[in-house]
Enzyme design. Structure first.
Site, PDB file in Angstrom:
ATOM      1  N   ASP A  42      18.418  35.061  17.591  1.00  0.00           N
ATOM      2  CA  ASP A  42      19.495  35.400  17.773  1.00  0.00           C
ATOM      3  C   ASP A  42      20.386  35.940  16.719  1.00  0.00           C
ATOM      4  O   ASP A  42      21.058  35.764  17.289  1.00  0.00           O
ATOM      5  CB  ASP A  42      20.075  34.930  19.066  1.00  0.00           C
ATOM      6  CG  ASP A  42      19.846  34.698  20.285  1.00  0.00           C
ATOM      7  OD1 ASP A  42      18.964  35.993  20.633  1.00  0.00           O
ATOM      8  OD2 ASP A  42      19.953  34.234  21.547  1.00  0.00           O
ATOM      9  N   HIS A 258      14.500  37.091 -13.072  1.00  0.00           N
ATOM     10  CA  HIS A 258      15.118  36.920 -11.290  1.00  0.00           C
ATOM     11  C   HIS A 258      14.872  35.814 -11.093  1.00  0.00           C
ATOM     12  O   HIS A 258      14.229  35.641  -9.630  1.00  0.00           O
ATOM     13  CB  HIS A 258      14.407  37.911 -10.775  1.00  0.00           C
ATOM     14  CG  HIS A 258      14.609  39.796 -11.397  1.00  0.00           C
ATOM     15  ND1 HIS A 258      13.892  40.917 -10.901  1.00  0.00           N
ATOM     16  CD2 HIS A 258      15.814  40.020 -12.031  1.00  0.00           C
ATOM     17  CE1 HIS A 258      15.307  41.588 -11.757  1.00  0.00           C
ATOM     18  NE2 HIS A 258      16.061  41.265 -11.676  1.00  0.00           N
ATOM     19  N   ASP A 275      23.571  32.686 -13.575  1.00  0.00           N
ATOM     20  CA  ASP A 275      23.458  33.872 -13.462  1.00  0.00           C
ATOM     21  C   ASP A 275      24.088  33.938 -11.793  1.00  0.00           C
ATOM     22  O   ASP A 275      23.600  33.820 -10.947  1.00  0.00           O
ATOM     23  CB  ASP A 275      23.283  34.638 -13.747  1.00  0.00           C
ATOM     24  CG  ASP A 275      23.068  36.174 -13.905  1.00  0.00           C
ATOM     25  OD1 ASP A 275      24.414  36.796 -13.044  1.00  0.00           O
ATOM     26  OD2 ASP A 275      22.301  37.591 -14.134  1.00  0.00           O
ATOM     27  N   ASP A 286      30.100  39.779 -11.783  1.00  0.00           N
ATOM     28  CA  ASP A 286      28.484  39.340 -12.562  1.00  0.00           C
ATOM     29  C   ASP A 286      28.746  38.352 -13.854  1.00  0.00           C
ATOM     30  O   ASP A 286      29.218  39.144 -14.906  1.00  0.00           O
ATOM     31  CB  ASP A 286      27.897  40.578 -13.277  1.00  0.00           C
ATOM     32  CG  ASP A 286      26.661  40.657 -13.142  1.00  0.00           C
ATOM     33  OD1 ASP A 286      25.992  39.199 -12.869  1.00  0.00           O
ATOM     34  OD2 ASP A 286      25.978  41.391 -13.077  1.00  0.00           O
ATOM     35  N   HIS A 369      15.531  43.481 -22.103  1.00  0.00           N
ATOM     36  CA  HIS A 369      16.254  44.433 -20.174  1.00  0.00           C
ATOM     37  C   HIS A 369      17.718  44.963 -20.904  1.00  0.00           C
ATOM     38  O   HIS A 369      17.197  44.593 -21.883  1.00  0.00           O
ATOM     39  CB  HIS A 369      16.558  43.352 -19.134  1.00  0.00           C
ATOM     40  CG  HIS A 369      18.033  41.727 -20.303  1.00  0.00           C
ATOM     41  ND1 HIS A 369      18.907  42.445 -20.825  1.00  0.00           N
ATOM     42  CD2 HIS A 369      17.338  40.643 -19.956  1.00  0.00           C
ATOM     43  CE1 HIS A 369      19.649  40.811 -20.762  1.00  0.00           C
ATOM     44  NE2 HIS A 369      18.509  39.967 -20.963  1.00  0.00           N
ATOM     45  N   HIS A 373      25.406  47.276 -16.999  1.00  0.00           N
ATOM     46  CA  HIS A 373      25.555  48.218 -15.753  1.00  0.00           C
ATOM     47  C   HIS A 373      26.804  48.723 -15.156  1.00  0.00           C
ATOM     48  O   HIS A 373      27.549  47.345 -15.740  1.00  0.00           O
ATOM     49  CB  HIS A 373      24.220  47.834 -15.428  1.00  0.00           C
ATOM     50  CG  HIS A 373      24.701  46.022 -14.353  1.00  0.00           C
ATOM     51  ND1 HIS A 373      25.907  46.381 -13.858  1.00  0.00           N
ATOM     52  CD2 HIS A 373      23.769  44.972 -15.392  1.00  0.00           C
ATOM     53  CE1 HIS A 373      25.773  45.226 -13.656  1.00  0.00           C
ATOM     54  NE2 HIS A 373      24.358  44.158 -14.425  1.00  0.00           N
ATOM     55  N   HIS A 380      24.284  46.266  -9.590  1.00  0.00           N
ATOM     56  CA  HIS A 380      24.588  47.942  -9.800  1.00  0.00           C
ATOM     57  C   HIS A 380      24.884  48.843  -9.505  1.00  0.00           C
ATOM     58  O   HIS A 380      24.294  49.150  -8.093  1.00  0.00           O
ATOM     59  CB  HIS A 380      23.300  47.645  -9.878  1.00  0.00           C
ATOM     60  CG  HIS A 380      23.025  45.794 -10.917  1.00  0.00           C
ATOM     61  ND1 HIS A 380      20.875  46.020 -11.412  1.00  0.00           N
ATOM     62  CD2 HIS A 380      23.509  45.399 -11.249  1.00  0.00           C
ATOM     63  CE1 HIS A 380      20.613  45.292 -12.100  1.00  0.00           C
ATOM     64  NE2 HIS A 380      22.195  44.521 -12.077  1.00  0.00           N
ATOM     65  N   GLU A 420      25.356  42.315 -21.589  1.00  0.00           N
ATOM     66  CA  GLU A 420      24.722  40.659 -20.938  1.00  0.00           C
ATOM     67  C   GLU A 420      23.636  40.702 -22.038  1.00  0.00           C
ATOM     68  O   GLU A 420      21.902  41.039 -21.832  1.00  0.00           O
ATOM     69  CB  GLU A 420      24.140  40.848 -19.595  1.00  0.00           C
ATOM     70  CG  GLU A 420      23.550  41.821 -19.412  1.00  0.00           C
ATOM     71  CD  GLU A 420      23.536  41.906 -17.618  1.00  0.00           C
ATOM     72  OE1 GLU A 420      22.852  40.834 -17.440  1.00  0.00           O
ATOM     73  OE2 GLU A 420      24.006  43.004 -16.772  1.00  0.00           O
ATOM     74  N   TYR A 424      14.719  34.975 -25.020  1.00  0.00           N
ATOM     75  CA  TYR A 424      13.879  34.307 -23.697  1.00  0.00           C
ATOM     76  C   TYR A 424      12.416  34.337 -25.010  1.00  0.00           C
ATOM     77  O   TYR A 424      11.918  35.033 -24.631  1.00  0.00           O
ATOM     78  CB  TYR A 424      13.664  35.244 -22.410  1.00  0.00           C
ATOM     79  CG  TYR A 424      14.825  35.924 -21.600  1.00  0.00           C
ATOM     80  CD1 TYR A 424      15.975  34.998 -20.890  1.00  0.00           C
ATOM     81  CD2 TYR A 424      15.173  36.651 -22.086  1.00  0.00           C
ATOM     82  CE1 TYR A 424      17.110  36.019 -20.060  1.00  0.00           C
ATOM     83  CE2 TYR A 424      16.557  38.379 -21.685  1.00  0.00           C
ATOM     84  CZ  TYR A 424      16.901  37.161 -21.048  1.00  0.00           C
ATOM     85  OH  TYR A 424      18.173  37.939 -20.818  1.00  0.00           O
ATOM     86  N   ARG A 441      21.459  33.744 -21.732  1.00  0.00           N
ATOM     87  CA  ARG A 441      22.064  34.894 -21.683  1.00  0.00           C
ATOM     88  C   ARG A 441      23.479  35.320 -21.491  1.00  0.00           C
ATOM     89  O   ARG A 441      23.649  33.847 -20.982  1.00  0.00           O
ATOM     90  CB  ARG A 441      21.179  36.013 -19.842  1.00  0.00           C
ATOM     91  CG  ARG A 441      22.433  37.241 -19.948  1.00  0.00           C
ATOM     92  CD  ARG A 441      21.783  37.991 -18.949  1.00  0.00           C
ATOM     93  NE  ARG A 441      21.439  36.965 -17.166  1.00  0.00           N
ATOM     94  CZ  ARG A 441      20.296  36.715 -16.937  1.00  0.00           C
ATOM     95  NH1 ARG A 441      19.130  36.675 -17.403  1.00  0.00           N
ATOM     96  NH2 ARG A 441      19.981  36.428 -16.084  1.00  0.00           N
ATOM     97  N   GLU A 443      26.208  36.647 -20.452  1.00  0.00           N
ATOM     98  CA  GLU A 443      27.034  38.195 -19.781  1.00  0.00           C
ATOM     99  C   GLU A 443      29.075  37.790 -19.263  1.00  0.00           C
ATOM    100  O   GLU A 443      29.079  36.765 -18.057  1.00  0.00           O
ATOM    101  CB  GLU A 443      26.241  38.254 -18.443  1.00  0.00           C
ATOM    102  CG  GLU A 443      26.910  39.315 -17.542  1.00  0.00           C
ATOM    103  CD  GLU A 443      25.429  40.284 -16.299  1.00  0.00           C
ATOM    104  OE1 GLU A 443      25.191  38.914 -15.736  1.00  0.00           O
ATOM    105  OE2 GLU A 443      26.025  40.669 -15.595  1.00  0.00           O
TER     106      GLU A 443
HETATM  107  N1  GLY Z   1      23.367  39.178 -11.570  1.00  0.00           N
HETATM  108  C1  GLY Z   1      22.304  40.696 -12.582  1.00  0.00           C
HETATM  109  C2  GLY Z   1      22.413  40.975 -13.617  1.00  0.00           C
HETATM  110  O1  GLY Z   1      23.503  40.312 -13.868  1.00  0.00           O
HETATM  111  O2  GLY Z   1      21.772  42.246 -14.124  1.00  0.00           O
HETATM  112 MN    MN Z   2      24.891  42.467 -14.810  1.00  0.00          MN
HETATM  113 MN    MN Z   3      23.537  39.177 -13.969  1.00  0.00          MN
END
Ligand code: GLY
Ligand code: MN
Ligand code: MN
Length: 473
Positions: A42, A258, A275, A286, A369, A373, A380, A420, A424, A441, A443
């Protein structure tokens, strides 16, 4: 959900779509909101409307559809009033109140969707709907078109072409208006406050009680304690939910891009990478910050932290109108590579100069990365990353191979993107041991302004000294 954006703004957006349909030779645009998904028995997963649908209606009820005709006429389908269901699930707007409340021309019960949609589609020369965001939608549209075809003998004309509605909407959504910017700023403020709180609580949890004093905080500090602080801070300021699953990564977990907040212990001497950002009234934020869990960076952590910060500063300096979307990434990567060579993450003898490393891509061992974005309703967000209308040109890819590519998007006021950079360091042969398992990181969310950019998420400190001061406080 309350929207702070007046209904007239959504009306204007719908009128822009109608105008675009007209300019393309006429037609009709169809757009459903998101489906509800059962979690088990449910219980459903928390409901989140479709961003495109919300952008054009401000309406957050499930089982809703919007139709816009090139003539400008708009039709909404929504759940009918139903006392029994409303007792269980909550009040519904209902088709009778929808025109007044949402500014649409007509509204009907979604139960009449199949019957009414084939009537709406008849005698339109084109149909526009999102191609990639709603599973099964094409089949549904095909079913309606077949009903129109069945009436061709009676004079009905069937749309001759189908187009992706997202093509029109993506461009509109890429440039944020004043209403959207106000919400994005507020989301940034709330999220920054949540990061501040997480840092402070981390220091408090790690603080050793004075000798002989029994600590009130007897728990073993873990990632989920900090996640709880983030959620508390988001929600108490009216955010509906996080904009994405929060990453709270202690120690080596920061090297898993991730990773999600889990049960790892926060250990003195280690860093924590958070993050996380809230969603407020349909708009994301973000932020990433990386801090020493007990409040003081070790020399090795500080060395890498300052490289990442300098990389972010270099990226921020070129985040302005006229620059390309890739310029911040290129600026940040250059600084990161210089840092990697300076501290011996990359051996100069083996890898050569900064330009050699940029060409060889050897830096990807530590930075894999992109630097940003688009961000907006979706974390995103939508929008072309290449310049619309431009011709593909020959250029070298990261590995030095010649490829045909469209030039990257030129930044314009009203665009919102993240900045960002990170480093690493996984344990590996040839990598100085002092840096092993450090993941960093930083950001922030940038709004392109007339002359540069506004960082909407700087309510949380970013300089190492300022983070240490906050955590001492
Ligand atoms: N939190 C997702 C990114 O930084 O792209
Ligand atoms: Mn991001
Ligand atoms: Mn992020």
């Amino acid at each position: 959900m309350n929207t702070s954006i007046p209904a007239t703004v959504y009306q204007k957006r719908r009128a822009t779509i109608a105008k675009a349909l007209k300019a393309a030779g006429g037609g009709i645009a169809l757009l459903p909101t998101a489906s509800e998904y059962p979690r088990n028995r449910d219980s459903d997963f928390p409901y989140r409307h479709d961003s495109y649908f919300y952008y054009l209606t401000g309406f957050t009820e499930p089982a809703s559809w919007l139709a816009i005709e090139a003539s400008g006429k708009t039709t909404l389908f929504c759940r009918p009033k139903d006392l029994e269901r409303e007792i269980w699930d909550g009040i519904r707007l209902g088709p009778k109140a929808a025109p007044e409340s949402l500014g649409v021309d007509e509204a009907f019960s979604v139960e009449t969707l199949d019957e009414k949609m084939s009537l709406l589609l008849a005698n339109q020369n084109a149909v526009w709907f999102p191609f990639a965001t709603h599973k099964g939608l094409e089949t549904q549209v095909d079913g309606w078109l077949n009903k129109v075809r069945a009436r061709i003998r009676f004079g009905a004309e069937c749309p001759q072409s189908q187009h992706d509605l997202c093509k029109l909407l993506d461009e509109m959504r890429l440039i944020k208006d004043a209403h959207e910017i106000a919400i994005l700023r507020r989301a940034g403020v709330i999220s920054a406050g949540a990061h501040v709180r997480a840092m402070q609580v981390s220091a408090a949890l790690l603080r050793q009680p004075a000798k002989g004093v029994k600590s009130a905080l007897t728990v073993v500090p873990r990632e989920y304690h900090l996640e709880a602080e983030l959620l508390h801070e988001f929600r108490r300021h009216g955010s509906q939910y996080p904009a994405y699953t929060s990453i709270v990564a202690a120690g080596a977990n920061a090297c898993i891009l991730h990773y999600r907040a889990d049960t790892a212990e926060l250990k003195t001497g280690e860093l924590c990478l958070i993050d996380a950002g809230c969603e407020l009234d349909g708009y994301a934020s973000d932020i990433t910050r990386t801090f020493p869990v007990s409040g003081t960076f070790t020399p090795a952590q500080r060395t890498l932290y300052d490289i990442v910060l300098r990389a972010q500063e270099a990226a921020i300096a070129v985040t302005k109108p006229g620059k390309r979307f890739t310029d911040p990434h290129d600026a940040a990567t250059r600084v990161l590579v210089q840092g990697m060579l300076d501290v011996g993450l990359l051996d100069t003898k083996k890898h050569g100069t900064v330009d050699d490393v940029l060409l060889s891509g050897a830096y990807r061992q530590f930075y894999m990365h992109r630097t940003g974005h688009w961000m907006g309703m979706d974390v995103h967000d939508c929008g072309d990353y290449t310049e619309p209308g431009s011709k593909p040109r020959e250029e070298k890819d990261a590995l030095g191979k010649m490829v045909m590519k469209k030039p990257p998007r030129i930044l314009q006021p009203g665009m919102v993107l993240t900045i960002e950079p990170g480093i690493y360091v996984r344990p590996a042969k040839g990598v100085p041991k002092q840096f092993w398992n450090i993941g960093i990181r930083i950001e922030d969310d940038a709004l392109i302004t007339a002359k540069g950019c506004e960082l909407m998420t700087r309510g949380v400190p970013v300089k190492a000294d300022e983070i240490e001061a906050l955590m001492r406080g």
